[in-house]
Design a protein around this motif. Structure first.
Motif, PDB file in Angstrom:
ATOM      1  N   MET A   1      27.814  32.905  26.068  1.00  0.00           N
ATOM      2  CA  MET A   1      29.097  33.439  25.576  1.00  0.00           C
ATOM      3  C   MET A   1      29.167  33.379  24.046  1.00  0.00           C
ATOM      4  SD  MET A   1      32.092  34.613  26.569  1.00  0.00           S
ATOM      5  CE  MET A   1      32.333  34.093  28.268  1.00  0.00           C
ATOM      6  N   SER A   2      29.288  34.533  23.414  1.00  0.00           N
ATOM      7  CA  SER A   2      29.403  34.555  21.953  1.00  0.00           C
ATOM      8  C   SER A   2      30.875  34.418  21.562  1.00  0.00           C
ATOM      9  CB  SER A   2      28.850  35.870  21.411  1.00  0.00           C
ATOM     10  OG  SER A   2      29.695  36.928  21.831  1.00  0.00           O
ATOM     11  N   VAL A   3      31.083  34.006  20.329  1.00  0.00           N
ATOM     12  CA  VAL A   3      32.461  33.896  19.835  1.00  0.00           C
ATOM     13  C   VAL A   3      33.125  35.279  19.885  1.00  0.00           C
ATOM     14  CG1 VAL A   3      33.872  33.356  17.800  1.00  0.00           C
ATOM     15  CG2 VAL A   3      31.880  31.954  18.340  1.00  0.00           C
ATOM     16  N   ALA A   4      32.343  36.318  19.571  1.00  0.00           N
ATOM     17  CA  ALA A   4      32.905  37.681  19.542  1.00  0.00           C
ATOM     18  C   ALA A   4      33.407  38.080  20.928  1.00  0.00           C
ATOM     19  CB  ALA A   4      31.845  38.662  19.064  1.00  0.00           C
ATOM     20  N   HIS A   5      32.597  37.842  21.970  1.00  0.00           N
ATOM     21  CA  HIS A   5      33.020  38.224  23.321  1.00  0.00           C
ATOM     22  C   HIS A   5      34.202  37.383  23.795  1.00  0.00           C
ATOM     23  CE1 HIS A   5      28.909  40.227  24.172  1.00  0.00           C
ATOM     24  NE2 HIS A   5      29.818  41.122  23.899  1.00  0.00           N
ATOM     25  N   TRP A   6      34.176  36.133  23.445  1.00  0.00           N
ATOM     26  CA  TRP A   6      35.288  35.254  23.801  1.00  0.00           C
ATOM     27  C   TRP A   6      36.584  35.775  23.179  1.00  0.00           C
ATOM     28  CZ3 TRP A   6      36.360  31.216  26.966  1.00  0.00           C
ATOM     29  CH2 TRP A   6      37.527  30.495  26.697  1.00  0.00           C
ATOM     30  N   ARG A   7      36.539  36.007  21.872  1.00  0.00           N
ATOM     31  CA  ARG A   7      37.771  36.404  21.148  1.00  0.00           C
ATOM     32  C   ARG A   7      38.259  37.787  21.569  1.00  0.00           C
ATOM     33  NH1 ARG A   7      36.606  34.440  14.997  1.00  0.00           N
ATOM     34  NH2 ARG A   7      36.830  32.214  15.393  1.00  0.00           N
ATOM     35  N   GLN A   8      37.301  38.705  21.754  1.00  0.00           N
ATOM     36  CA  GLN A   8      37.671  40.081  22.122  1.00  0.00           C
ATOM     37  C   GLN A   8      38.493  40.101  23.418  1.00  0.00           C
ATOM     38  OE1 GLN A   8      34.043  42.271  22.373  1.00  0.00           O
ATOM     39  NE2 GLN A   8      35.036  44.236  22.021  1.00  0.00           N
ATOM     40  N   VAL A   9      38.011  39.387  24.417  1.00  0.00           N
ATOM     41  CA  VAL A   9      38.691  39.373  25.721  1.00  0.00           C
ATOM     42  C   VAL A   9      40.057  38.686  25.614  1.00  0.00           C
ATOM     43  CG1 VAL A   9      38.566  38.414  28.060  1.00  0.00           C
ATOM     44  CG2 VAL A   9      36.599  39.609  27.095  1.00  0.00           C
ATOM     45  N   LEU A  10      40.098  37.559  24.928  1.00  0.00           N
ATOM     46  CA  LEU A  10      41.382  36.862  24.777  1.00  0.00           C
ATOM     47  C   LEU A  10      42.382  37.732  24.000  1.00  0.00           C
ATOM     48  CD1 LEU A  10      42.242  33.878  25.641  1.00  0.00           C
ATOM     49  CD2 LEU A  10      39.829  34.328  25.875  1.00  0.00           C
ATOM     50  N   GLN A  11      41.881  38.453  23.003  1.00  0.00           N
ATOM     51  CA  GLN A  11      42.778  39.244  22.168  1.00  0.00           C
ATOM     52  C   GLN A  11      43.349  40.455  22.916  1.00  0.00           C
ATOM     53  OE1 GLN A  11      44.099  38.340  19.585  1.00  0.00           O
ATOM     54  NE2 GLN A  11      45.059  40.208  18.759  1.00  0.00           N
ATOM     55  N   VAL A  12      42.472  41.202  23.612  1.00  0.00           N
ATOM     56  CA  VAL A  12      42.951  42.425  24.291  1.00  0.00           C
ATOM     57  C   VAL A  12      43.772  42.065  25.539  1.00  0.00           C
ATOM     58  CG1 VAL A  12      42.262  44.532  25.516  1.00  0.00           C
ATOM     59  CG2 VAL A  12      41.059  43.853  23.427  1.00  0.00           C
TER      60      VAL A  12
ATOM     61  N   PHE B   1      32.453  32.703  38.409  1.00  0.00           N
ATOM     62  CA  PHE B   1      31.212  32.464  37.664  1.00  0.00           C
ATOM     63  C   PHE B   1      31.011  33.566  36.612  1.00  0.00           C
ATOM     64  CE2 PHE B   1      26.698  32.768  36.877  1.00  0.00           C
ATOM     65  CZ  PHE B   1      26.278  31.447  36.823  1.00  0.00           C
ATOM     66  N   GLY B   2      30.737  33.153  35.390  1.00  0.00           N
ATOM     67  CA  GLY B   2      30.446  34.137  34.332  1.00  0.00           C
ATOM     68  C   GLY B   2      31.670  34.808  33.747  1.00  0.00           C
ATOM     69  N   GLN B   3      32.855  34.298  34.079  1.00  0.00           N
ATOM     70  CA  GLN B   3      34.073  34.969  33.575  1.00  0.00           C
ATOM     71  C   GLN B   3      35.044  33.988  32.904  1.00  0.00           C
ATOM     72  OE1 GLN B   3      35.601  37.475  36.941  1.00  0.00           O
ATOM     73  NE2 GLN B   3      35.060  39.124  35.518  1.00  0.00           N
ATOM     74  N   THR B   4      34.511  33.011  32.194  1.00  0.00           N
ATOM     75  CA  THR B   4      35.418  32.002  31.603  1.00  0.00           C
ATOM     76  C   THR B   4      36.392  32.643  30.619  1.00  0.00           C
ATOM     77  OG1 THR B   4      33.642  31.506  30.037  1.00  0.00           O
ATOM     78  CG2 THR B   4      33.965  29.944  31.864  1.00  0.00           C
ATOM     79  N   ASN B   5      35.910  33.605  29.839  1.00  0.00           N
ATOM     80  CA  ASN B   5      36.808  34.263  28.867  1.00  0.00           C
ATOM     81  C   ASN B   5      37.902  35.053  29.602  1.00  0.00           C
ATOM     82  OD1 ASN B   5      34.916  36.099  29.813  1.00  0.00           O
ATOM     83  ND2 ASN B   5      34.391  36.955  27.805  1.00  0.00           N
ATOM     84  N   TYR B   6      37.495  35.815  30.609  1.00  0.00           N
ATOM     85  CA  TYR B   6      38.435  36.630  31.381  1.00  0.00           C
ATOM     86  C   TYR B   6      39.456  35.737  32.104  1.00  0.00           C
ATOM     87  CZ  TYR B   6      39.836  40.509  34.483  1.00  0.00           C
ATOM     88  OH  TYR B   6      40.529  41.484  35.162  1.00  0.00           O
ATOM     89  N   SER B   7      38.954  34.675  32.772  1.00  0.00           N
ATOM     90  CA  SER B   7      39.855  33.776  33.507  1.00  0.00           C
ATOM     91  C   SER B   7      40.842  33.101  32.571  1.00  0.00           C
ATOM     92  CB  SER B   7      39.062  32.675  34.231  1.00  0.00           C
ATOM     93  OG  SER B   7      38.177  33.231  35.135  1.00  0.00           O
ATOM     94  N   ALA B   8      40.345  32.668  31.407  1.00  0.00           N
ATOM     95  CA  ALA B   8      41.250  32.004  30.445  1.00  0.00           C
ATOM     96  C   ALA B   8      42.353  32.979  30.037  1.00  0.00           C
ATOM     97  CB  ALA B   8      40.460  31.541  29.220  1.00  0.00           C
TER      98      ALA B   8
END
Ligand code: NAP
Length: 488
Positions: free
Chosen positions: A343-354, A389-396
């Protein structure tokens, strides 16, 4: 978007001829067109109690919506029963708390072989006396469960918890037993296209309005809800829940679930503002054109909801045209699935932001033009409840959405604003069409109904939540997942 292969009539015919151990799902009976006052015409409603105003409100709502109503309560309050029978209802006195009692009463109340979908409404009763002799009350659950297991396809079981149960420990035990019962019962009913819900009725009218929606064909893919029906914050009950003249924004609506919601709201009479990113202009133009071709009202506003300027552009466009917004469906969402290791910071932030931050930005920008009594629907996901599994950013992001809906509901209470989250499960869209076949098949097996949902199923729920029929529902999470799990 096509139905799943398991619902294709030709495939089903073929499979029914060969002796393979494949469990085929029941085709769901869905609503079509604009909501009508008599949505329950062609169905039956059976109530196991008629003893107070709450029971009467439930029975009358079913009757007003066109269902043929039967009461099986031998100890029913005679004046209330009389009022219902005068309105065309039927009384079949039977011992409803004995296994077989409800089923016998249902059999007596209809013609032999009556296969009309049936809504069985059971008001959970408090045990008599002060000791733990709970058999009489808990036997009622078995009686309705036994009947529910024999109902025609696409039937409903609504378990209603009245305010009387909240008075003491015995009532609290019945509430807990009911939840446990429902957690299992909805799984058994799903294969037959049936659903089961718990309604915690704090207000009789709100409970009746909610029950009418849950009894109808527009909640076909919704099962296992545990909802509070509270005194409505604003607005009067209307015979036909209409959105005529309402101005409603749907974000991320060029395609998929958002487009289905926009089309559904427009059909109900709303002026829909469709938002999506500029790159989705062509798809958005298609959605707008389809709505207008059917006589509806729609406009497109291109903006990235994840930015301050994008949120402001939406508010400016709607403000300039209509001067107000009566409902917001915060639907835009993305996935960038990665395991934690990758998980990159970019993918983490992008999902949380949108998926999450954008809701705050859009809502803040719209607040000067938000009407009193407006309703907000926030798109979460079952992954925000169960994780994956594999969706920590989405789940958060989707868990945070649920909390946001609760906070907005509290903050907006004084102005009659409502906010609820929808948690879709496996819905057939372009996004899920990309899933490997094995994952799709596994996702279906996780539902009680053994099938995926359609964008229309989420659209029906969003339409209900933004309209007056859900006046008593706020700060809650509504799954739209074909019965993956109970409650939230
Ligand atoms: P979809 O087909 O990918 O549609 C989402 C739309 O949002 C797309 O048109 C997308 O534009 C748009 N969007 C993305 N980022 C945006 C931004 N920054 N500003 C404005 N619009 C933006 O997804 P869907 O399946 O319809 O899902 C809709 C919602 O339901 C999402 O919130 C999703 O998380 C949720 N959900 C879906 C499922 C399911 O099974 N499908 C299950 C649970 C929850 P692009 O065309 O550029 O991508």
């Amino acid at each position: 978007m096509q139905d799943d292969w398991s619902l294709n009539p030709n495939v089903r015919k073929l499979l029914q001829r060969v002796p393979l151990p494949i469990s085929l799902p029941t085709p769901l009976r869905r609503g079509a067109g604009r909501t009508r006052a008599n949505e329950l015409t062609g169905t039956r409603a059976v109530l196991t109690h008629l003893r107070d105003g709450l029971d009467l409100a439930l029975a009358q709502a079913m009757q007003a919506a066109g269902a043929a109503v039967t009461i099986v309560d031998p100890a029913g309050e005679t004046t209330l029963t009389g009022r219902l029978v005068d309105g065309g209802g039927q009384l079949v006195p039977a011992t409803a708390d004995l296994p077989g009692g409800v089923l016998n009463a249902i059999a007596q109340s209809g013609a032999t072989g009556d296969r009309r979908p049936l809504t069985l409404i059971h008001r959970v009763t408090r045990p008599h006396g002060d000791d733990l002799a709970v058999n009489e009350a808990t036997d009622g659950l078995l009686a309705v469960g036994h009947a529910a297991a024999h109902l025609p396809p696409n039937s409903r079981l609504l378990l209603v918890l009245g305010p009387d149960l909240r008075k003491d420990n015995l009532g609290a035990l019945m509430i807990a037993a009911t939840h446990g019962f429902a957690r299992s019962a909805f799984k058994e009913m799903g294969k037959n296209g049936g659903t089961c819900h718990v309604i915690r009725a704090e207000d009789a009218q709100a409970a009746a309005e909610l029950a009418t929606f849950l009894a109808g064909p527009r909640s076909a893919f919704v099962s296992g809800l545990d909802l509070v029906a509270q005194k409505s914050l604003a607005g009067d009950a209307t015979a036909v829940p209409t959105l005529d003249g309402k101005v409603i924004l749907v974000t991320g609506a060029a395609r998929g679930i958002g487009a289905a919601i926009a089309e559904r709201l427009a059909l109900e009479g709303a002026h829909v503002w469709i938002n999506d990113i500029a790159q989705a202009q062509a798809a958005a133009a298609d959605t707008v054109a389809q709505i207008r071709a059917r006589g509806g009202h729609a406009d497109f506003v291109a903006a990235d909801v994840g930015t301050l300027s994008g949120a402001q552009a939406i508010a400016d466009a709607i403000g300039k045209d209509a001067g107000r917004v009566d409902g917001v469906i915060h639907n835009a969402g993305i996935t960038r699935d990665r395991t934690l290791k990758k998980m990159s910071v970019a993918h983490w932030r992008q999902v949380l932001q949108v998926n999450f931050g954008a809701m705050h930005l859009v809502q803040t920008a719209l607040s000067p033009i938000l009407s009193d009594g407006a309703s907000m629907v926030l798109m979460s996901s079952v992954m925000g409840i169960s994780g994956n599994f594999g969706q920590t950013n989405y789940s958060a992001s989707k868990s945070a959405v649920i909390e946001l809906a609760k906070q907005w509901a509290c903050e907006g209470h004084a102005r009659g604003l409502r906010a609820n989250a929808i948690a879709p499960g496996f819905i057939l869209t372009e996004m899920t069409a990309q899933m490997p076949v094995i994952n799709r098949e596994m996702a279906k097996q996780l539902t009680a109904m053994l099938q995926p949902g359609l964008p229309l199923d989420v659209a029906e729920l969003a339409c209900f939540l933004v309209g007056a029929q859900s006046r008593g529902v706020t700060g809650q999470v509504l799954r739209c997942d074909g019965g993956m799990a109970f409650g939230a």
